[in-house]
Design a protein around this motif. Structure first.
Motif, PDB file in Angstrom:
ATOM      1  N   LYS A  39      -8.599   2.572  -2.773  1.00 29.18           N
ATOM      2  CA  LYS A  39      -7.164   2.415  -2.552  1.00 29.18           C
ATOM      3  C   LYS A  39      -6.467   1.975  -3.839  1.00 29.18           C
ATOM      4  N   THR A  40      -5.177   2.293  -3.939  1.00 27.91           N
ATOM      5  CA  THR A  40      -4.327   1.774  -5.006  1.00 27.91           C
ATOM      6  C   THR A  40      -3.257   0.907  -4.374  1.00 27.91           C
TER       7      THR A  40
ATOM      8  N   ASP B 254       0.856  -1.181   0.000  1.00 28.39           N
ATOM      9  CA  ASP B 254       0.000   0.000   0.000  1.00 28.39           C
ATOM     10  C   ASP B 254       0.900   1.240   0.000  1.00 28.39           C
ATOM     11  N   PRO B 255       1.011   1.957  -1.130  1.00 30.62           N
ATOM     12  CA  PRO B 255       1.936   3.086  -1.201  1.00 30.62           C
ATOM     13  C   PRO B 255       1.487   4.292  -0.370  1.00 30.62           C
ATOM     14  N   GLU B 256       0.196   4.344  -0.019  1.00 26.56           N
ATOM     15  CA  GLU B 256      -0.296   5.460   0.781  1.00 26.56           C
ATOM     16  C   GLU B 256       0.137   5.325   2.240  1.00 26.56           C
ATOM     17  N   THR B 257      -0.043   4.124   2.791  1.00 24.94           N
ATOM     18  CA  THR B 257       0.328   3.894   4.194  1.00 24.94           C
ATOM     19  C   THR B 257       1.754   3.377   4.334  1.00 24.94           C
ATOM     20  N   LYS B 258       2.345   2.997   3.172  1.00 24.59           N
ATOM     21  CA  LYS B 258       3.693   2.401   3.144  1.00 24.59           C
ATOM     22  C   LYS B 258       3.738   1.078   3.917  1.00 24.59           C
TER      23      LYS B 258
ATOM     24  N   TYR C  61       5.416   5.090  -9.436  1.00 20.67           N
ATOM     25  CA  TYR C  61       4.151   5.607  -8.914  1.00 20.67           C
ATOM     26  C   TYR C  61       4.339   6.951  -8.206  1.00 20.67           C
ATOM     27  N   THR C  62       5.484   7.130  -7.572  1.00 25.59           N
ATOM     28  CA  THR C  62       5.729   8.356  -6.815  1.00 25.59           C
ATOM     29  C   THR C  62       6.363   9.465  -7.643  1.00 25.59           C
TER      30      THR C  62
ATOM     31  N   ARG D 296      -0.142   9.873 -12.268  1.00 23.30           N
ATOM     32  CA  ARG D 296      -0.913   8.630 -12.270  1.00 23.30           C
ATOM     33  C   ARG D 296      -1.537   8.308 -13.629  1.00 23.30           C
TER      34      ARG D 296
ATOM     35  N   ASN E  61       6.865   1.228  -7.327  1.00 23.11           N
ATOM     36  CA  ASN E  61       6.610   2.300  -6.368  1.00 23.11           C
ATOM     37  C   ASN E  61       7.380   3.569  -6.736  1.00 23.11           C
TER      38      ASN E  61
END
Length: 432
Positions: A399-400, A58-62, A343-344, A348, A340
């Motif tokens: 979520k992604t 989960d790239p949002e929460t790492k 993605y960062t 997107r 990742n």
């Protein structure tokens, strides 16, 4: 009394803390339940006789949502194109560098740097040809291309198949002969028209000679790799520009300029959507031109690993751009780390456009369809008894997730492997 007043003051904060703790417990239970479900799925007898690795992030929460043998090495097949895409996006500009050139009076000097779009059956770029038409003499400078025409570990019997063209410094026509027979037999480039014969055996071309075979009763178009020896290359150029072209080992008379051809994203998208091996290999050749005067993909791969991917927890064994070679070895964790980074750093919408969409486009057109719209944007990789998929999964909650699901050494049909993977993907989509 003082302590009671103190607690009253803290009440709002304690309430918020309770909500946060409750949410944490809820999320923790949710993740735990999800992990148990996936573990139960891959613990069935179906997976007993194959090697499987999974990494979900989960790239949002790492947070790592799930992993199973994520740090083991696998044969990636065309998942290798993900690191090729990363390399191109890192080193190339918005337009593809086509060639170096220098013009002096009536003479034009050209030197290729690997651009695959020149007269390609799909891109049909003619930048070099249009420029050359304006000069009396055209000198093609031999390049410092130090790679072999085939990559290490490529299967020799693929020499006559569409997915295994030779690598070169100045590709022409996609380095293939295109043959079709809709109304009449058509051959491109026309130079090879008298070298195409009625097919009587399984082969499409003689092993090391430009003699091609085609079923003239078929209407299906076919692409067959060209043997690119120096004489053939000279003849192809001479056929385009009769009496104008010469080849030379000399250097430019002065500092050359760079000409550009097609938008880079158009090349990347076609490479990823069709899993085009030739485009992938040439992209590494192109990228190598940005770091050295020598066109060498080994130097390029080492440079990317040392300067841009030196934080990968498992250094991959990376030997080509396409994934044709079984010498390549990557872990699911490495692919997730590379994805990742993309993605960062890449917007997107642009990034997802490079990847086939489940049920909609490219190599995923008939797989992993969403209920109303795509929920998977990913690159597949398939070579005998191996199938992997790495990319992005969109959940119903918005979520992604970044994932890599790798399967090696199975003997069941690949269609069955995909069905089991899809069950896990859909559970992720609906419950995370």
């Amino acid at each position: 009394m003082h302590s009671i007043k103190h607690l009253i003051k803290l009440a709002p904060f304690l309430k918020i803390l309770g909500i946060i703790l409750g949410l944490t417990i809820f999320v923790g239970c949710k993740s735990s339940k999800l992990s148990k479900t996936i573990t139960k799925s891959i613990s069935t007898a179906f997976y007993d006789n194959q090697f499987t690795g999974i990494m979900i992030y989960d790239p949002e929460t790492k947070d790592t949502v799930y992993k199973h043998q994520a740090e083991k090495y696998f044969t990636p097949a065309s998942n290798t194109k993900i690191i090729t895409l990363f390399s191109a996006l890192t080193l190339l500009k918005d337009s593809i560098p086509a060639f170096y050139y220098h013009a002096s009076n009536d003479t034009l000097q050209l030197r290729g740097i690997g651009d695959p779009s020149f007269l390609h059956p799909y891109f049909k770029d003619s930048t070099a040809l249009q420029m050359a038409k304006g000069y009396k003499h055209v000198s093609i400078l031999r390049n410092t291309f130090t790679d072999d025409k085939f990559g290490p570990g490529w299967a020799w019997e693929d020499y006559d198949t569409y997915f295994s063209p030779e690598r070169s410094s100045f590709p022409m026509y996609g380095n293939v002969v295109s043959i079709s027979n809709t109304n009449k037999l058509e051959v491109s480039p026309n130079y090879f028209k008298d070298s195409v014969f009625q097919k009587t055996d399984k082969i499409n071309r003689l092993y090391n000679e430009n003699i091609f075979f085609y079923d003239t009763t078929s209407t299906r178009a076919r692409e067959i790799p060209i043997v690119l020896d120096s004489l053939t290359t000279q003849n192809l150029w001479s056929d385009l520009l009769p009496g104008k072209v010469s080849f030379s080992h000399q250097q430019f008379n002065s500092t050359p300029e760079i000409a550009y051809s097609i938008p880079s994203d158009s090349l990347y998208t076609r490479m990823m959507h069709l899993s085009d091996n030739f485009l992938a290999e040439q992209m590494l050749v192109l990228a190598s031109s940005t770091i050295t005067d020598t066109l060498n993909t080994t130097l390029l791969r080492n440079y990317i690993l040392e300067h841009h991917l030196n934080d990968l927890k498992q250094k991959p064994r990376w030997v080509d751009g396409s994934g044709l070679s079984r010498y390549n070895l990557f872990s699911p964790l490495s692919f997730v780390q590379i994805l990742n980074k993309l993605y960062t750093t890449i917007p997107r919408e642009r990034l997802f456009h490079f990847f086939p969409a489940g049920g909609q486009s490219g190599t995923l057109k008939n797989s992993y369809a969403g209920q109303t719209e795509p929920y998977i944007y990913a690159k597949s990789g398939s070579v005998g008894n191996n199938y992997s998929l790495s990319g992005f999964l969109l959940t119903a909650s918005g979520k992604t997730l970044i994932f890599s699901f790798m399967n090696n050494h199975y003997t069941t049909p690949t269609s069955e492997v995909k069905k089991h993977m899809q069950n896990i993907f859909e559970h992720l989509r609906d419950t995370y």
